[in-house]
Design a protein around this motif. Structure first.
Motif, PDB file in Angstrom:
ATOM      1  N   PRO A  33      -5.007   6.625  10.968  1.00 47.98           N
ATOM      2  CA  PRO A  33      -4.286   7.775  11.562  1.00 47.98           C
ATOM      3  C   PRO A  33      -2.820   7.482  11.847  1.00 47.98           C
ATOM      4  N   LEU A  34      -2.523   6.282  12.368  1.00 44.78           N
ATOM      5  CA  LEU A  34      -1.136   5.964  12.686  1.00 44.78           C
ATOM      6  C   LEU A  34      -0.286   5.902  11.420  1.00 44.78           C
ATOM      7  N   PHE A  35      -0.844   5.328  10.375  1.00 42.97           N
ATOM      8  CA  PHE A  35      -0.106   5.227   9.111  1.00 42.97           C
ATOM      9  C   PHE A  35       0.122   6.605   8.507  1.00 42.97           C
ATOM     10  N   LEU A  36      -0.903   7.457   8.574  1.00 43.32           N
ATOM     11  CA  LEU A  36      -0.775   8.805   8.035  1.00 43.32           C
ATOM     12  C   LEU A  36       0.250   9.610   8.823  1.00 43.32           C
ATOM     13  N   ASP A  37       0.303   9.373  10.144  1.00 40.67           N
ATOM     14  CA  ASP A  37       1.319  10.055  10.958  1.00 40.67           C
ATOM     15  C   ASP A  37       2.713   9.637  10.529  1.00 40.67           C
ATOM     16  N   LEU A  38       2.875   8.361  10.190  1.00 38.35           N
ATOM     17  CA  LEU A  38       4.179   7.864   9.749  1.00 38.35           C
ATOM     18  C   LEU A  38       4.574   8.501   8.411  1.00 38.35           C
ATOM     19  N   ILE A  39       3.605   8.578   7.494  1.00 40.77           N
ATOM     20  CA  ILE A  39       3.881   9.202   6.197  1.00 40.77           C
ATOM     21  C   ILE A  39       4.240  10.674   6.375  1.00 40.77           C
ATOM     22  N   ASN A  40       3.508  11.349   7.257  1.00 41.39           N
ATOM     23  CA  ASN A  40       3.811  12.763   7.514  1.00 41.39           C
ATOM     24  C   ASN A  40       5.207  12.926   8.105  1.00 41.39           C
ATOM     25  N   TRP A  41       5.619  11.965   8.928  1.00 45.48           N
ATOM     26  CA  TRP A  41       6.961  12.046   9.514  1.00 45.48           C
ATOM     27  C   TRP A  41       8.023  11.966   8.421  1.00 45.48           C
ATOM     28  N   PHE A  42       7.792  11.146   7.409  1.00 47.53           N
ATOM     29  CA  PHE A  42       8.758  11.008   6.320  1.00 47.53           C
ATOM     30  C   PHE A  42       8.888  12.292   5.486  1.00 47.53           C
ATOM     31  N   SER A  43       7.992  13.232   5.706  1.00 45.36           N
ATOM     32  CA  SER A  43       8.085  14.481   4.953  1.00 45.36           C
ATOM     33  C   SER A  43       9.347  15.266   5.301  1.00 45.36           C
ATOM     34  N   PHE A  44      10.043  14.873   6.390  1.00 47.08           N
ATOM     35  CA  PHE A  44      11.300  15.547   6.720  1.00 47.08           C
ATOM     36  C   PHE A  44      12.312  15.371   5.591  1.00 47.08           C
TER      37      PHE A  44
ATOM     38  N   MET B  46      -8.632  -4.455   0.876  1.00 49.03           N
ATOM     39  CA  MET B  46      -8.744  -3.003   0.645  1.00 49.03           C
ATOM     40  C   MET B  46      -8.711  -2.723  -0.852  1.00 49.03           C
ATOM     41  N   VAL B  47      -9.627  -1.872  -1.296  1.00 45.97           N
ATOM     42  CA  VAL B  47      -9.704  -1.521  -2.699  1.00 45.97           C
ATOM     43  C   VAL B  47      -9.065  -0.155  -2.914  1.00 45.97           C
ATOM     44  N   PHE B  48      -8.089  -0.117  -3.816  1.00 44.77           N
ATOM     45  CA  PHE B  48      -7.419   1.144  -4.118  1.00 44.77           C
ATOM     46  C   PHE B  48      -8.210   1.901  -5.171  1.00 44.77           C
ATOM     47  N   GLN B  49      -8.373   3.179  -4.953  1.00 47.59           N
ATOM     48  CA  GLN B  49      -9.079   4.030  -5.896  1.00 47.59           C
ATOM     49  C   GLN B  49      -8.162   5.204  -6.273  1.00 47.59           C
ATOM     50  N   PHE B  50      -7.697   5.165  -7.509  1.00 47.62           N
ATOM     51  CA  PHE B  50      -6.744   6.175  -7.963  1.00 47.62           C
ATOM     52  C   PHE B  50      -7.455   7.254  -8.779  1.00 47.62           C
ATOM     53  N   THR B  51      -7.276   8.483  -8.356  1.00 49.64           N
ATOM     54  CA  THR B  51      -7.788   9.606  -9.126  1.00 49.64           C
ATOM     55  C   THR B  51      -6.789   9.932 -10.241  1.00 49.64           C
ATOM     56  N   THR B  52      -7.196  10.864 -11.110  1.00 49.68           N
ATOM     57  CA  THR B  52      -6.272  11.295 -12.167  1.00 49.68           C
ATOM     58  C   THR B  52      -5.002  11.873 -11.565  1.00 49.68           C
ATOM     59  N   ALA B  53      -5.164  12.656 -10.478  1.00 47.62           N
ATOM     60  CA  ALA B  53      -4.005  13.245  -9.807  1.00 47.62           C
ATOM     61  C   ALA B  53      -3.076  12.162  -9.269  1.00 47.62           C
ATOM     62  N   ASP B  54      -3.655  11.108  -8.704  1.00 47.02           N
ATOM     63  CA  ASP B  54      -2.855   9.999  -8.171  1.00 47.02           C
ATOM     64  C   ASP B  54      -2.071   9.308  -9.284  1.00 47.02           C
ATOM     65  N   MET B  55      -2.738   9.046 -10.411  1.00 47.19           N
ATOM     66  CA  MET B  55      -2.087   8.349 -11.515  1.00 47.19           C
ATOM     67  C   MET B  55      -0.915   9.163 -12.070  1.00 47.19           C
ATOM     68  N   LEU B  56      -1.131  10.471 -12.232  1.00 46.71           N
ATOM     69  CA  LEU B  56      -0.067  11.314 -12.768  1.00 46.71           C
ATOM     70  C   LEU B  56       1.097  11.414 -11.786  1.00 46.71           C
TER      71      LEU B  56
ATOM     72  N   ILE C  90       0.299   7.596  -1.761  1.00 46.50           N
ATOM     73  CA  ILE C  90       0.094   6.692  -0.627  1.00 46.50           C
ATOM     74  C   ILE C  90      -0.877   7.302   0.377  1.00 46.50           C
ATOM     75  N   LYS C  91      -0.726   8.598   0.642  1.00 45.21           N
ATOM     76  CA  LYS C  91      -1.608   9.258   1.614  1.00 45.21           C
ATOM     77  C   LYS C  91      -3.058   9.241   1.161  1.00 45.21           C
ATOM     78  N   SER C  92      -3.275   9.280  -0.164  1.00 48.51           N
ATOM     79  CA  SER C  92      -4.651   9.304  -0.669  1.00 48.51           C
ATOM     80  C   SER C  92      -5.337   7.946  -0.576  1.00 48.51           C
ATOM     81  N   GLN C  93      -4.570   6.881  -0.317  1.00 45.74           N
ATOM     82  CA  GLN C  93      -5.141   5.522  -0.321  1.00 45.74           C
ATOM     83  C   GLN C  93      -5.403   4.960   1.078  1.00 45.74           C
ATOM     84  N   PHE C  94      -4.926   5.640   2.112  1.00 47.79           N
ATOM     85  CA  PHE C  94      -5.085   5.127   3.470  1.00 47.79           C
ATOM     86  C   PHE C  94      -5.714   6.192   4.366  1.00 47.79           C
ATOM     87  N   ASP C  95      -6.509   5.730   5.319  1.00 47.10           N
ATOM     88  CA  ASP C  95      -7.111   6.654   6.276  1.00 47.10           C
ATOM     89  C   ASP C  95      -6.781   6.277   7.713  1.00 47.10           C
TER      90      ASP C  95
END
Length: 346
Positions: free
Chosen positions: A60-71, A1-11, A53-58
């Motif tokens: 669905p299960l992983f994104l659901d896990l990240i969203n859960w950590f928003s608590f 997997m290739v990570f692509q960081f935007t300016t927003a991600d880097m900051l 992290i959310k910007s680097q993965f698509d």
């Protein structure tokens, strides 16, 4: 997997790493109750890193896990509030009710539809703004208490925490109100929001480091003296005011940079609450104003009559640093010490 960081991600990544580095310093500092502030900075930094992290993965299960950590975001405000309660001397034990929203989100977020995540964010904004309002109110009351007790607020003032709270409030308002509003004017809101959030986050982290050198006087020294029912009449207060002023001026007590209300009361042979009443009702000044007015007058005499440096004069007049000296001098005289000396010598 290739990570692509935007300016927003880097900051956001830089902000998060800085936040966790500071969290480590706070945790290992050994200062009482600073762990609550470390909890705030750690959770604040984690929120920034989760956006990366959310910007680097698509997945669905992983994104659901990240969203859960928003608590965890719902625990940051309570951590900062509990630290503030300790800092202002109003610690009454930690109530688990502060963390009930975070627990509720952790339990129910797996059952919420994806469309409700925005609503959850607005709920977080309401919670944070509520806590910040309570924090700012508590800090306002503490400052009023300090100026009745201390002649120098360096190290005991919580100005950095007040600034931190205002900036966090600004971040919330900008995210919810300002940047969506700019969209209607064709502005590049993503870029503007990225830069603003980065600067605001770094500033909040930088402010938090002030906790490492924060001093906490005993609670009895930060409560405002009660004198409303002392029974002193105007003539008695006027006589006591003259005694107090004579004692301070004769002994130049104000040149002691650590002078506080209790020490002055001991020197004047009065009770602390009596001194506070006399200053407020007869002299018309708080303890802080009364002492620093005399320090500035002493500095004016030295600036006009000696060739000492401004820093030496600051210390000789009773200030413990140049920043406090310059601020007090400008507040009372409307100019800096250097400008005063230049005008006097011209």
């Amino acid at each position: 997997m290739v990570f692509q960081f935007t300016t927003a991600d880097m900051l956001a990544l830089i902000s998060g790493v800085c936040g966790w580095f500071l969290t480590g310093l706070l945790v290992t500092s050994g200062k009482a109750r600073i762990g609550w502030l470390a909890g705030f900075t750690g959770l604040f930094a984690a929120a920034m890193l989760m956006t990366v992290i959310k910007s680097q993965f698509d997945n669905p299960l992983f994104l659901d896990l990240i969203n859960w950590f928003s608590f965890l975001n719902f625990a940051a405000g309570p951590c900062l509030f509990i630290y503030t309660q300790f800092a202002v001397g109003k610690e009454t034990g930690v109530s688990g009710l502060h963390f009930a929203p975070a627990l509720a989100v952790a339990v129910f977020i797996p059952f919420l539809p994806a469309s409700s995540l925005d609503l959850l964010y607005y709920g977080l904004v309401v919670q944070v703004v509520t806590y910040l309002t309570m924090i700012l109110w508590a800090l306002r009351g503490r400052r009023r208490s300090l100026i009745e007790q201390y002649s120098n607020l360096s190290g005991v003032d919580l100005g950095w925490l007040q600034a931190l709270s205002w900036w966090l409030m600004a971040l919330m308002v900008a995210d919810v109100v300002l940047f969506p509003l700019l969209t209607g004017f064709g502005a590049n809101t993503v870029q503007a929001q990225t830069i603003f959030n980065f600067c605001g986050t770094v500033y909040i982290i930088w402010l938090s480091k002030s906790a490492l050198s924060q001093l906490f006087p005993p609670p009895h020294e930060t409560r405002r003296p009660a004198y409303e029912k002392s029974g002193l009449d105007e003539d008695s207060m006027a006589a006591l005011a003259q005694e107090l002023i004579a004692a301070v001026d004769a002994g130049k007590l104000y040149i002691n940079p650590t002078l506080n209300l209790r020490e002055l009361a001991k020197e004047a042979g009065m009770a602390p609450h009596t001194v506070s009443e006399v200053l407020n009702r007869s002299v018309g000044q708080s303890f802080y104003e009364f002492i620093n007015r005399r320090r500035v007058d002493e500095a004016k005499s030295l600036l006009a009559g000696t060739g000492d440096t401004v820093l030496d004069i600051a210390f000789a007049a009773g200030f413990n640093n140049k920043v406090s000296f310059n601020k007090a001098f400008k507040d009372y005289e409307g100019m800096t010490p250097s400008m005063f000396r230049k005008r006097h010598n011209s």
